[in-house]
Write an enzyme that holds these catalytic residues in place. Structure first.
Site, PDB file in Angstrom:
ATOM      1  N   ARG A 140       1.309  11.354   4.542  1.00 35.72           N
ATOM      2  CA  ARG A 140       2.346  10.941   3.643  1.00 35.72           C
ATOM      3  C   ARG A 140       2.511  11.915   2.306  1.00 35.72           C
ATOM      4  O   ARG A 140       3.618  12.477   2.092  1.00 35.72           O
ATOM      5  CB  ARG A 140       2.053   9.499   2.997  1.00 35.72           C
ATOM      6  CG  ARG A 140       3.407   8.868   2.364  1.00 35.72           C
ATOM      7  CD  ARG A 140       3.084   7.347   2.206  1.00 35.72           C
ATOM      8  NE  ARG A 140       3.145   7.044   3.369  1.00 35.72           N
ATOM      9  CZ  ARG A 140       1.993   6.043   3.900  1.00 35.72           C
ATOM     10  NH1 ARG A 140       1.172   5.985   3.421  1.00 35.72           N
ATOM     11  NH2 ARG A 140       2.415   5.642   5.164  1.00 35.72           N
ATOM     12  N   GLY A 166       0.739  -1.345   0.172  1.00 35.82           N
ATOM     13  CA  GLY A 166       0.034  -0.192  -0.071  1.00 35.82           C
ATOM     14  C   GLY A 166       0.819   1.137  -0.005  1.00 35.82           C
ATOM     15  O   GLY A 166       0.644   2.214  -0.743  1.00 35.82           O
ATOM     16  N   GLY A 212      -3.756  -0.437   6.460  1.00 38.43           N
ATOM     17  CA  GLY A 212      -3.656  -0.027   8.005  1.00 38.43           C
ATOM     18  C   GLY A 212      -4.702   0.271   8.545  1.00 38.43           C
ATOM     19  O   GLY A 212      -5.563  -0.290   8.710  1.00 38.43           O
ATOM     20  N   ASP A 272       8.600   6.376   8.390  1.00 39.35           N
ATOM     21  CA  ASP A 272       8.181   5.666   9.273  1.00 39.35           C
ATOM     22  C   ASP A 272       6.968   6.419   9.523  1.00 39.35           C
ATOM     23  O   ASP A 272       6.765   7.745   9.547  1.00 39.35           O
ATOM     24  CB  ASP A 272       9.073   5.764  10.470  1.00 39.35           C
ATOM     25  CG  ASP A 272       8.658   4.743  11.472  1.00 39.35           C
ATOM     26  OD1 ASP A 272       7.965   3.685  11.074  1.00 39.35           O
ATOM     27  OD2 ASP A 272       8.479   4.956  12.689  1.00 39.35           O
TER      28      ASP A 272
END
Length: 193
Positions: A178, A11, A152, A69
């Protein structure tokens, strides 16, 4: 320019390819680049873990590397799952981890269900120069998983009236943690020119 994304998360790789390929980067996952090891994420922050992963790949390949991360921080849980998002509760599936958060928030009122997705990106240029940036997306935790897209914690993370798993890729990339971190990275890269 070839760019190794220090991840094998399908993903995450898909999202980065959608965001980076129009900018001229040939983005590949670490497994596509022939790297079969995972750096141990021993950092206490998202930024520290992103740097650990990027430096491990750069040391092996000496080319452009992007590592991130990212994870979920839930206000009512004191910031959990945080840097442990991918292995929260020792559970192995996204569905189980979403279920654990929903269980822990049972009876928690709407105004106390605030949450943030946080993404730290660490980018290393082919010459070894490093850039670190962060992006955040504020939302709240819903009451049940909604939607078929994303991965997620997307099905329980509400942005407005929709979960991230109900949003299309273009919209999600424009508001996500992101997407925001990548926008900050691109600004930093432009500033260096």
């Amino acid at each position: 320019m070839k760019l190794i994304i220090a991840s094998n998360n399908k993903g995450k790789i898909r999202e980065y390819k959608e965001l980076l390929e129009p900018l001229g980067y040939e983005a590949v996952s670490q497994s596509e680049a022939g790297i079969n090891t995972e750096a141990e994420e021993t950092g206490e922050t998202f930024a520290e873990n992103a740097a650990i992963k990027a430096r491990a790949i750069y040391k092996l390949k000496k080319c452009a590397v992007l590592a991130d991360d990212s994870g979920l921080s839930v206000d009512a849980l004191g910031g959990e799952p945080g840097v442990y998002s991918a292995r929260y509760g020792g559970l192995s599936s996204d569905g189980e981890r979403c279920g654990l958060i929903l269980e822990k928030l049972k009876g928690v009122s709407e105004e106390k269900r605030g949450a943030s997705f946080i993404c730290a990106i660490h980018f290393i240029r082919p010459d070894g120069r490093e850039i670190s940036v962060e992006g955040r997306c504020e939302g709240r935790i819903g009451y049940s998983p909604l939607g078929e897209n994303g991965f997620g914690y997307d099905p329980i993370f509400m942005y407005g009236e929709k979960s991230f798993a109900q949003a299309d890729a273009e919209f999600k990339n424009s508001v996500s943690h992101r997407g925001k971190a990548l926008a900050e990275l691109l600004k930093a890269l432009e500033a260096e020119k």
